[in-house]
Enzyme design. Structure first.
Site, PDB file in Angstrom:
ATOM      1  N   ARG A 121       8.046  -5.960   5.668  1.00  0.00           N
ATOM      2  CA  ARG A 121       7.062  -6.101   6.313  1.00  0.00           C
ATOM      3  C   ARG A 121       7.287  -6.344   7.839  1.00  0.00           C
ATOM      4  O   ARG A 121       7.162  -7.299   8.576  1.00  0.00           O
ATOM      5  CB  ARG A 121       6.305  -7.348   5.790  1.00  0.00           C
ATOM      6  CG  ARG A 121       4.633  -7.396   6.538  1.00  0.00           C
ATOM      7  CD  ARG A 121       3.754  -8.085   5.718  1.00  0.00           C
ATOM      8  NE  ARG A 121       2.354  -7.915   6.169  1.00  0.00           N
ATOM      9  CZ  ARG A 121       1.360  -8.199   5.591  1.00  0.00           C
ATOM     10  NH1 ARG A 121       1.402  -8.941   4.569  1.00  0.00           N
ATOM     11  NH2 ARG A 121       0.343  -7.996   6.048  1.00  0.00           N
ATOM     12  N   CYS A 122       8.073  -5.181   8.174  1.00  0.00           N
ATOM     13  CA  CYS A 122       8.699  -5.225   9.432  1.00  0.00           C
ATOM     14  C   CYS A 122       9.304  -3.853  10.060  1.00  0.00           C
ATOM     15  O   CYS A 122       9.825  -3.330   9.205  1.00  0.00           O
ATOM     16  CB  CYS A 122       9.798  -6.422   9.347  1.00  0.00           C
ATOM     17  SG  CYS A 122      11.200  -6.209  10.237  1.00  0.00           S
ATOM     18  N   GLU A 180       2.435  -5.903  10.168  1.00  0.00           N
ATOM     19  CA  GLU A 180       3.421  -6.703  10.282  1.00  0.00           C
ATOM     20  C   GLU A 180       3.666  -7.966  11.447  1.00  0.00           C
ATOM     21  O   GLU A 180       4.464  -8.767  11.114  1.00  0.00           O
ATOM     22  CB  GLU A 180       4.709  -5.755  10.169  1.00  0.00           C
ATOM     23  CG  GLU A 180       4.676  -4.844   9.334  1.00  0.00           C
ATOM     24  CD  GLU A 180       5.460  -3.733   9.715  1.00  0.00           C
ATOM     25  OE1 GLU A 180       5.747  -3.342  10.680  1.00  0.00           O
ATOM     26  OE2 GLU A 180       5.892  -2.856   8.339  1.00  0.00           O
ATOM     27  N   GLN A 228       5.761   4.637  -0.837  1.00  0.00           N
ATOM     28  CA  GLN A 228       5.116   4.311   0.432  1.00  0.00           C
ATOM     29  C   GLN A 228       5.275   5.806   1.380  1.00  0.00           C
ATOM     30  O   GLN A 228       4.625   5.684   2.500  1.00  0.00           O
ATOM     31  CB  GLN A 228       5.762   3.234   1.377  1.00  0.00           C
ATOM     32  CG  GLN A 228       5.509   2.157   0.475  1.00  0.00           C
ATOM     33  CD  GLN A 228       6.064   0.661   1.152  1.00  0.00           C
ATOM     34  OE1 GLN A 228       6.874   0.054   0.510  1.00  0.00           O
ATOM     35  NE2 GLN A 228       6.044   0.705   2.660  1.00  0.00           N
TER      36      GLN A 228
END
Lengths: 783, 185
Positions: A367-368, A737, A220
Site C-alpha cells: 500500500r505504498c 495509499e 494486480q
C-alpha cells in the site's frame, strides 16, 4: 442510484459503487469461486527449515495415494529449465527448491490431486531429508565477513545484493559539519505483510488441443503477467490469456508472480487438465511478498532557530532469500529518495544497501508507491526528534521548513520535481480541527498530574502515479496505462482498462470520468478490467497509479471520442465544424441558441448516418504516458493517552486532512483513507512478521499477525484541501495509499510525545503494550 | 465478545414447496447428511473431514461464503446455523447434519435486497467485498437479537469479522442505518 440529475456534473459526487450490487449478494467471482470441468487441485510441500541442504525427496508414497495425479519436484522443473524464475528486481528465485532451502515455508514440491483434501494428503506423504545449515536472520550479521553465504548460486560470494545512493555526499557531509545542531537516530521499519483477506491463487488451464494457456490468477497486473510468462515459459504471447477475476484485496501482495503459479502451469501442461492452487493464510503470510524490513539511520542538521540544513540517510534493506521486490527497473530502493518529504532542504544524501537473509523473499511495496512509506516515516519521525532537540513545537518546526506554495513546481534536493502543494494549508486545517493549542495546554496540565498524553503530527508527501516512460519501466515495460472506449449506437459505452481494481472502485470512478467527459450518466458506462484478451495493455493497479495513469487515459480517450463526435455533430447540425462546441454535456452551435445535439444522438449517427467520407463507428484507445508523477500530501494529527499500569496506548482522536488534488468520488476517497489509516494503525501498534534465531516465522496466522477489529480501530475524522495536479487532465493525484504512508509517523510521534519528558526519543514499531510497559518501568513509572 | 444466547430466529427464508436438489456424490464419501440451506433441503454424502464451508462452496456452489484465514480468525466464512452465526471454515459438514443454514445468497428475498445489504451499499460499507458476506451474516444475527444497538455494541458484535479495506467506520454506519430501517418497518 444517487446520480446527479445533470450528468455533466457527475465528477466530484459520491456516486454509489456499481460493483457493490454483486458483492453484497455473494455474487462476486473471486478466484476460488471458479470451477472448471475436470479441474484438479494442487498443494505445496514447504520447508520446515530456514536453511538446509536437501539430501533427498521421496515421492513414491504420495504418488501411491489414490487420487494423487502428480508430484513435481525441483529436479523435474530443472529438466524443463523452470526450476528458477526471474524476479521483477533482476534477481532470480527458486520455483521449487533445488539442492537447498533458504527460508522456512519455501516451496519444495507440488502435489496435484483430484480434490483439495487428497492434494493435502499427498503433501503429508512426501518425505524430504534435510541437513540443517547455519541460519542468518539479522541483515547486519548477514554482512559480517564470517557470515555463511546463503546464495551459493551467485557468482558474488557475499550476502550483499546491491548498493544504491542519491544526492550530494560531500556537500551533505559539509553541511552537517557546519550545522548548529545534528540529530541522529536509528529507525527500523519492521517487516510487515499486506495480508489481503483473500489469499493468492490461480487456475492454470492449458488446452492441449488449441495449445492455449488460460491463467486465472489473483493479479494486480494481468498484462505484465502475460508478457513475463511468455518470456519465462517461452510460450507465444498470443497463446496466453490472463484473467484476473474479482480480487479480495491486494495492497501490493498480488503484484509478484509466485512459485505456485508456475507449478500450476507446469502441472496443467503435464496433465492436460485445469489445475487450481489456492494458498492458505499461513502460506500467504510466510512465503508471499512481505514489505519494509528497512533499517535506517537518519541525521538531520539544523540551525538553532530550526531551519534544516541537511539530511543524510543510511539504510540496510533486508530482502530475505531472494530480492523479489517489485520496483521500477532503475530504482532498486524504489522512490525512497522522496525522504526529504514536504520540506525545502538545501542538500541531502541517501544510500541503501541490500542484504540476503534466511527469511521470506520480497521487499515489495505494501500500500505504498515503492518504499515511500519508509521514506515518509523516516522524515516525519526525524522532524519530531529534531523539534524535541531544539525545543521547538513540532508543528512550528514543520512550518519553518515546508516548501512554500509559491515554490511549485519544486525541485527537491534528491531530484524530484514536485507538481503542486500547499502544505501549510493542510497543516493549519488539521491543527484547527483537532484544537491543537488547547490540546497542548491540556497535555501540560495532565503532565503535572503525572498523566501520559501525547500529540503526534505527520505532514507527509507522497510520490505516486508511476510513471513517465523516460524514467519508469518494470522489466522493460514502460509504465503507461490505457483506456479503450467503445461507444455503442445507442450511446451506451463499454470502457476497458489496463489496470485491475482490488476494491478501489474503478467500475464507478472510471465510469464517472467517462460520463463527465461525454455528458452521459454513470449507468451508461460499463467498466471492464482484468482480461488480457479484451483489455488494452496496461501495467496494472498498485503504487496509487490507477487515477494518475488510467484515469487520465479515460479522460483523454473520451476527449478523443469527443473530437470525432464533434465532426459528426457538425454534420447533424449542418454547421461548420469550427462553430460546434461542447457545452454542458452537449454539442451546440456557437451563437445559435437552442441548436444542439446530445452525445447519444451523435453516437447513433456514427453508425447510421456518418458524414460522407468519414470512417464509421465511434471507438478509441488511448495510451497515457504521464508527463510527471503526482505528489499527494496532507497532515495527520493523533492524540493518545497511555495507561501507566498496562502500557496500553489509546488513540483518543485522529484528524486527517488529505490533499489528492481533484476528487472524483469523495465517498470512495474517504473510504480509501479510512482503510489506509486502519492499516497504518495496525503497523504502528500490533504488526510484525517476526522470526526467531532459527528462522522460524513467528507470525504465520491471524492469531499471531494481528489485524485490528472494529473494537480497537479508532474513529477517523477527515477533511481535505484541494490542490490540483497541473499536469493531470483532471487535476487528480491518487489517494489509495496516502493514509498508510503518512499515518505510522503520526501514531509513533504521539506516543513518543507522551513520553518525551522522560527522555524517550524514539520507539520502534510495533508499539505494543509490553514495550511501553517496559519503558515506563525503566523510568520508574508505575500506576 | 460476550456469549449471546437469545432466541433462535428463523434463519432460513421460507419458500413454498421446496424441491430436493441432487448433489454429486464423491467416491470417498462416507456420511450422508441432510441440511436446509436458504430454505432449500439438500441431501449429500460427504467425507468426515469435509469442512462445512467447502460443502457449501464446492458441493452446493454457494460461493458467497469465503475462506480468508482457515483458523476461525477472520469471519469471512460466517454463516447462520440454526440462527446462530458460525464460522464455517472450522466446522465439519457432518456436524451440520439436520441444521438450517442461511448464507449470504439467502438474504435477499423475492428480488428485494435485505435492509443490511442496502445499507452496506448506501454507506460504502465494502471495498473489495471479500469480508462482506461474513459481515452481513454476523450483523443479521446480531440485529435479530439486538434491534436497537449502540455503536459500541455493534463494534463488539462485529469483532469476530476482519476487514482489511474499510477501517469499519462505514460498516458500523451501515449496521446502524439498517437497524433504523428495520425498526421503521
Amino acid at each position: 442510484m444517487a446520480t446527479p440529475e445533470q450528468p455533466h456534473v457527475v465528477l466530484g459526487h459520491p456516486v454509489r459503487r456499481k460493483e457493490d450490487i454483486r458483492f453484497i449478494q455473494g455474487r462476486g467471482r473471486y478466484l476460488d469461486d471458479l470451477v472448471l470441468p475436470r479441474m484438479a487441485y494442487m498443494a505445496l510441500v514447504r520447508s520446515p527449515y530456514a536453511h538446509a541442504r536437501i539430501r533427498s525427496i521421496r515421492t513414491d508414497a504420495a504418488k501411491a495415494i489414490p487420487g494423487v495425479l502428480a508430484v513435481i519436484t525441483g529436479e523435474d522443473l530443472e529438466e524443463l529449465g523452470l526450476a528458477w524464475m526471474p524476479t521483477l528486481a533482476g534477481d532470480k528465485q527458486m520455483v521449487l527448491a533445488v539442492g537447498k532451502v533458504l527460508f522456512q515455508y519455501q516451496e519444495v514440491a507440488a502435489v496435484v490431486a483430484e480434490t483439495r483434501e487428497t492434494a493435502m494428503d499427498g503433501v503429508h506423504a512426501v518425505e524430504v531429508d534435510y541437513e540443517p545449515l547455519p541460519v542468518v536472520v539479522d541483515p547486519f550479521k548477514a554482512l559480517e565477513p564470517d557470515a555463511p553465504i546463503l546464495r551459493e548460486d551467485r557468482e558474488q560470494k557475499t550476502n550483499h545484493i546491491w548498493h544504491w545512493e542519491v544526492g550530494d555526499r560531500e556537500a551533505t557531509e559539509e553541511a552537517l559539519r557546519r550545522s548548529d545542531v545534528v540529530i541522529r537516530e536509528h529507525i527500523k521499519f519492521q517487516r510487515v505483510h499486506p495480508a489481503p483477506l483473500e489469499p493468492c491463487g490461480c487456475i492454470a488451464d492449458f488446452d492441449r488441443v488449441t495449445g492455449r494457456l488460460t491463467l486465472y490468477v489473483t493479479s494486480q497486473a494481468p498484462h505484465a503477467y502475460r508478457t513475463l510468462l511468455a518470456l519465462v515459459a517461452k510460450l507465444p504471447e498470443h497463446m496466453i490469456r490472463v484473467i484476473s477475476p474479482d480480487i479480495g484485496g491486494g495492497f501490493g501482495n498480488k503484484v509478484a508472480v509466485y512459485p505456485g503459479y508456475v507449478c500450476a502451469i507446469v502441472a496443467s501442461i503435464m496433465l492436460g487438465r485445469p489445475v487450481k492452487w489456492v494458498e492458505t493464510r499461513t502460506e500467504n503470510l510466510t512465503s508471499t511478498s512481505f514489505a519494509r524490513d528497512y533499517h535506517m539511520t537518519v541525521e538531520l542538521g539544523a540551525t538553532r532557530d530550526g531551519k534544516v540544513t541537511a539530511l543524510r540517510v543510511k539504510t540496510l534493506a533486508d530482502h530475505g532469500a531472494f530480492d523479489a521486490s517489485a520496483n521500477p527497473s532503475r530504482f532498486p530502493a524504489g522512490l525512497f529518495s522522496i525522504c526529504t518529504g514536504s520540506y525545502d532542504f538545501p542538500v541531502a544524501f541517501a544510500e541503501v544497501d541490500a542484504a540476503y537473509t534466511n527469511k521470506a523473499p520480497g521487499g515489495i511495496s505494501y500500500r505504498c508507491s515503492f518504499r515511500v512509506t519508509e521514506a515518509s516515516y523516516l522524515i516525519e519521525r526525524a522532524m519530531d526528534i529534531l523539534a524535541d532537540e531544539l525545543g521547538i513545537d513540532p508543528a512550528e518546526l514543520r512550518r519553518r521548513n515546508f516548501i512554500p506554495p509559491e515554490k511549485f513546481p519544486y525541485r527537491s534536493a534528491l531530484g524530484w520535481t514536485y507538481d503542486s502543494g500547499n502544505y501549510v494549508a493542510a497543516l493549519d486545517r488539521a491543527l484547527q480541527l483537532i484544537g491543537y493549542e488547547e490540546l497542548r495546554r491540556e497535555q501540560e496540565e495532565r503532565r503535572r498530574r503525572g498523566e501520559l498524553m501525547g500529540i503526534g503530527i505527520s505532514s507527509y508527501t507522497e510520490i505516486v502515479g508511476a510513471g513517465p516512460s523516460h524514467t519508469f519501466d518494470i522489466a522493460g515495460l514502460k509504465m503507461f496505462d490505457s483506456c479503450e472506449l467503445r461507444v455503442h449506437p445507442t450511446g451506451k459505452i463499454l470502457a476497458r482498462f489496463g489496470t485491475r481494481h482490488q476494491g478501489q472502485g474503478h467500475e464507478t470512478t472510471y465510469a464517472q470520468i467517462v460520463a463527465h467527459e461525454l455528458g452521459v450518466s454513470v449507468e451508461d458506462v460499463l467498466v471492464e478490467e482484468g482480461d488480457t484478451d479484451t483489455a488494452p495493455y496496461g501495467l496494472g493497479t498498485y503504487a496509487s497509479r490507477s487515477t494518475p495513469t488510467a484515469g487520465a487515459a479515460a479522460a483523454m480517450c473520451a476527449r478523443r471520442i469527443r473530437e470525432k463526435a464533434r465532426k459528426i455533430a457538425a454534420h447533424l447540425l449542418e454547421a461548420a465544424e469550427e462553430d460546434v462546441v461542447w457545452e454542458e454535456g452537449r454539442f451546440v452551435v456557437r451563437g445559435v441558441p437552442g441548436k444542439s445535439v446530445t452525445f447519444p444522438q451523435v453516437a447513433f449517427a456514427a453508425y447510421t448516418n456518418p458524414p460522407p467520407g468519414m470512417e464509421p463507428g465511434l471507438e478509441a484507445v488511448y495510451y497515457y504516458d504521464p508527463p510527471n508523477l503526482t505528489f499527494p500530501f496532507g497532515t495527520y494529527v493523533c492524540v493518545v493517552d497511555i495507561d501507566k499500569g498496562t502500557g496500553q496506548v489509546k488513540v483518543r482522536r485522529f484528524v486527517g486532512v488529505d490533499d489528492c488534488g481533484t476528487v472524483i468520488n469523495p465517498m470512495i476517497v474517504e473510504g480509501q483513507i479510512h482503510g489506509g489509516l486502519t492499516e497504518g494503525f495496525a503497523i504502528a501498534f500490533m504488526q510484525e512478521i517476526a522470526y526467531d534465531e532459527n528462522g522460524n516465522c513467528l507470525s504465520s496466522n491471524f492469531t499471531e499477525y494481528l489485524i485490528p477489529t472494529a473494537v480497537e480501530t479508532p474513529r477517523w475524522e477527515l477533511d481535505r484541501t484541494v490542490t490540483p495536479s497541473p499536469h493531470h487532465p483532471l487535476g487528480a493525484k491518487g489517494v489509495g495509499e496516502s493514509a498508510n504512508v503518512g499515518s505510522p509517523a503520526a501514531f509513533v510521534n504521539a506516543v513518543v510525545d507522551a513520553l518525551s519528558h522522560l527522555g524517550v526519543r524514539h520507539i520502534d514499531m510495533p508499539i505494543t503494550p509490553w514495550k511501553i510497559w517496559r519503558i515506563l518501568r525503566e523510568h520508574g513509572i508505575t500506576e | 465478545m460476550p456469549a449471546r444466547k437469545g432466541k433462535r430466529t428463523a434463519g432460513a427464508p421460507r419458500r413454498a414447496a421446496p424441491r430436493k436438489a441432487a448433489v454429486a456424490v464423491q467416491p470417498a464419501a462416507r456420511h450422508r447428511i441432510q441440511v436446509t440451506v436458504n430454505g432449500r433441503p439438500y441431501e449429500a454424502e460427504v467425507e468426515a473431514r469435509t469442512l462445512l464451508v467447502y460443502f457449501l462452496r464446492d458441493m452446493l456452489g454457494l460461493t458467497g461464503t469465503h475462506v480468508g484465514c482457515d483458523t476461525t480468525s477472520c469471519g469471512a466464512c460466517t454463516i447462520l446455523l440454526n440462527g446462530e452465526p458460525v464460522k464455517s471454515c472450522t466446522m465439519f459438514a457432518v456436524q451440520a447434519d439436520g441444521a438450517e443454514i442461511l448464507t449470504v445468497e439467502g438474504l435477499a428475498r423475492d428480488g428485494e435486497l435485505h435492509p443490511l445489504q442496502k445499507a452496506f451499499w448506501e454507506e460504502h460499507g465494502l471495498q473489495c467485498g471479500f469480508c462482506t458476506p461474513g459481515m452481513l451474516m454476523t450483523a443479521y444475527a446480531f440485529l435479530n437479537e439486538n434491534p436497537r444497538p449502540s455503536e459500541e455494541e455493534i463494534r463488539v458484535a462485529l469483532s469476530g469479522n476482519l476487514c482489511r479495506c474499510t477501517g469499519y467506520m462505514n460498516i458500523v454506519k451501515a449496521v446502524q442505518r439498517a437497524a433504523q430501517e428495520m425498526a421503521a418497518r
